[in-house]
Scaffold this active site. Sequence first.
Site, short mmCIF file in Angstrom:
data_model
loop_
_atom_site.label_atom_id
_atom_site.label_comp_id
_atom_site.label_asym_id
_atom_site.label_seq_id
_atom_site.Cartn_x
_atom_site.Cartn_y
_atom_site.Cartn_z
N HIS A 185 -8.25 -5.38 -0.99
CA HIS A 185 -6.59 -4.28 -0.03
C HIS A 185 -6.46 -5.20 1.40
O HIS A 185 -5.64 -5.34 1.33
CB HIS A 185 -7.05 -2.70 0.13
CG HIS A 185 -6.12 -1.91 0.64
ND1 HIS A 185 -5.18 -1.53 -0.60
CD2 HIS A 185 -5.80 -0.98 1.15
CE1 HIS A 185 -4.09 -0.99 -0.47
NE2 HIS A 185 -4.63 -0.67 0.86
N SER A 217 0.48 -1.35 -0.28
CA SER A 217 -0.58 -0.34 0.28
C SER A 217 0.28 1.48 -0.11
O SER A 217 1.50 0.94 -1.11
CB SER A 217 -0.87 0.11 0.80
OG SER A 217 -1.99 0.87 0.81
N ASP A 276 -9.96 -4.92 -5.17
CA ASP A 276 -9.21 -4.05 -4.08
C ASP A 276 -9.90 -2.86 -2.77
O ASP A 276 -9.84 -3.51 -2.05
CB ASP A 276 -8.55 -3.56 -4.26
CG ASP A 276 -7.40 -2.80 -3.10
OD1 ASP A 276 -5.98 -3.06 -2.93
OD2 ASP A 276 -7.24 -1.81 -2.93
#
Length: 283
Positions: free
Chosen positions: A264, A93, A209
């Site tokens: 995610h 990320s 995601d």
Amino acid sequence: MAVWIYGVFLLISSCLCYKPVVLIHGVMTGSGSMEMISHRIQEKHPNTTVYNCNRFENWSSLENMWHQVLEIGQDVANISAQHPEGINLIGYSQGGLIARGIVQTFPNVSVSTFISLSSPQAGQYGAGFLHLVFPGLVKESAYELFYSRVGQHTSVGNYWNDPYHQTLYETYSVYLPYINNHIASAKTTDFKTNLLRLKRFVLIGGPDDNVITPWQSSQFGYYDANETVIKMQDQPIYKEDKIGLKELDKNGKLHVVTVPGINHFNWHMNVSIVDDYLLPYLD
Ligand SMILES: *[C@@H]1O[C@H](CO)[C@@H](O)[C@H](O)[C@H]1NC(C)=O
Ligand SMILES: *[C@@H]1O[C@H](CO)[C@@H](O)[C@H](O)[C@H]1NC(C)=O
Ligand SMILES: *[C@@H]1O[C@H](CO)[C@@H](O)[C@H](O)[C@H]1NC(C)=O
Ligand SMILES: *[C@@H]1O[C@H](CO)[C@@H](O)[C@H](O)[C@H]1NC(C)=O
Ligand SMILES: *[C@@H]1O[C@H](CO)[C@@H](O)[C@H](O)[C@H]1NC(C)=O
Ligand SMILES: *[C@@H]1O[C@H](CO)[C@@H](O)[C@H](O)[C@H]1NC(C)=O
């Protein structure tokens, strides 16, 4: 016989020669969130040294990107100096965007494989995940906060990329347009030369995601002025080869990996992601 000896040699070298791995965590979390990846690498590739960055955890992860790049970069440069054979780098990320900043900024960091695991490499235009930090923030007006001197004190402001306010982005953003060589600077040449030293650049992301927006940003795709996603290969950063993506690609060093079905918050929690998409790239 020779083949057999060669085979044994290969076997020995593949057991003892995995390069050390540096892990960089995401926003509003810390090294604990990367422990599963660390353990799995050490389980599957015994004797690999794994450095799990514990700087800028939790709220500190919102400090501005350059500050994080320069501080974590000093650690990574030290680690790299201890391992002349090179290191591997994995950023999850926001950590993947910090990692890219380090690779592009530090000539004394020698990375063999760099894996960007669902990172907003082309920017972010979606605020859902920010509600914990900035209650009430909506993407349409977030630029009013982020495109200001104060807003640039936050990491998210540094990669906020509002397709409807590109002039303000170029005026205020101190990080993303620079490391993308979208705005020329004294560092433009270095940023590209340093990225081109990678042996492998792996961009992992996927359509489910639900945080990285658009999800293609994890692979340098992004919105045009009408919020239509334009893929990496049709972006100026690639077509004009501003940071070396096209050259890496031409030389077979750029790996674009799309994995559907992963939220995610699961990329770094799902052991089969490590087995199927991280380990195969680690040398
Ligand atoms: C791990 O390192 C130890 C000590 O250096 C060595 O004896 C062992 O063979 C190594 N194991 C593997 C799987 O490479
Ligand atoms: C960050 O949060 C985690 C989980 O709550 C905690 O274990 C860790 O100690 C925190 N790190 C810092 C530096 O506060
Ligand atoms: C890097 O290594 C040097 C020499 O060992 C040490 O003095 C310095 O504190 C280290 N820096 C970081 C950021 O760890
Ligand atoms: C790496 O380079 C940076 C600046 O480019 C410097 O500040 C740092 O001391 C160097 N670190 C090592 C370990 O060589
Ligand atoms: C956006 O859509 C409008 C209306 O369909 C069109 O006129 C314009 O050319 C589009 N702009 C871009 C950048 O695609
Ligand atoms: C874990 O990843 C695999 C793909 O490698 C996927 O099939 C599976 O659904 C994932 N599990 C979760 C909980 O995301």
